[in-house]
Write an enzyme that holds these catalytic residues in place. Sequence first.
Site, PDB file in Angstrom:
ATOM      1  N   PRO A  59      46.830  40.231  38.788  1.00 31.63           N
ATOM      2  CG  PRO A  59      44.929  40.270  37.484  1.00 31.63           C
ATOM      3  CD  PRO A  59      46.073  39.393  37.860  1.00 31.63           C
ATOM      4  CB  CYS A  60      47.380  43.135  43.420  1.00 35.25           C
ATOM      5  SG  CYS A  60      48.792  42.090  43.114  1.00 35.25           S
ATOM      6  CD  GLN A  61      40.373  42.864  43.200  1.00 38.04           C
ATOM      7  OE1 GLN A  61      40.279  44.067  43.428  1.00 38.04           O
ATOM      8  NE2 GLN A  61      39.853  42.297  42.153  1.00 38.04           N
TER       9      GLN A  61
END
Length: 361
Positions: free
Chosen positions: A88-90
């Site tokens: 997951p990438c913020q």
Amino acid sequence: MKPNRDVSRRAPITAVDLFCGVGGLTHGLVRGGVKVVAGIDVDKSCRYPFEKNNSARFLDRDVKTLAASEIKELFANATTTLLAGCAPCQPFSTYSRSGRKRGSESEWELVASFGRLVSEVQPDLVTMENVPQVEQHPVFSEFLTNLKGYKVSWTTVECSRLGIPQTRKRFVLVASRLAGADLSIEVTERKPVTVRKTIARLPALAAGEADERDPLHIACRLSDLNLKRIRASKPGGTWRDWKPSLRAACHKKASGDTYPSVYGRMEWDQPAPTMTTQCFGYGNGRFGHPEQDRAITLREAAMLQTFPRSYAFVAPGERVRFSHMGRLIGNAVPVRLGEVIAETFVRHVGSINESASRGPT
């Protein structure tokens, strides 16, 4: 759609799924002929759906502190190893759908952690599924440095071209350090799968109702105003079809012209829009049912993510929470995409094995 057991026997691949969530990627890998032995995630609520629907262990661990030795132990005695994951990438997504975002953390730290594990474990195969924006970020270049000695291929795919009933763009990387055949993601065009084909047979519901036989087939309540709005909405239409008294304050601003899909209905004979973490809410996008006066249910959202209708997300008697389950479903890797990735690796390893069996020419 059944797992491809024949190709699994020809090209045994053993996988560990990092950031596994409820098991979308794992389930697709298994259907495509890959054996998944474990999924790793920090969200404990993913344990039940992951283990219930997949013959694999769920490990409640933080990938940032995970030791390479733990993954190597999971790979013990494997013929061909695959380290897989959707890091997951913020700010585009949240680490394992649990909503934890700490300001002191790097927005892309989890991709870096994934890369560290690739470098330390040295699996035979690697795949990373992610948001398309990752390719433009420096962390991607850093990730590639951990793939030294690997053949690497990546692309951005439009999921509707793969037979997934939604418009969704995803970045997919595949890598191999096996000697021999080339490796590339083959996107075979499929006839678009429609909303009608995917969810039309589910029992009809009104807003706020639930299916007694399926706890996930449950629709959010709608206010009186939103009931009037959805009754005035046409499949594929916009809020501009409404009379002015029904329009929201944001629609009356000039900037409101850029949000035509908000409060929209899906179209029966088209793919759905991208399933988001808020796809259960009528006012959050084009998530209105094509003909029933409600937003799509959590089960419908899961099926549009290509989870089987029978996929169990909550334990018997467990309360279904819309925001939590919407996050799990919306952030999942579509099962069909995982299957395509598995098929890519099975072809790759199978081609190598076939060449080896023929011997030198």
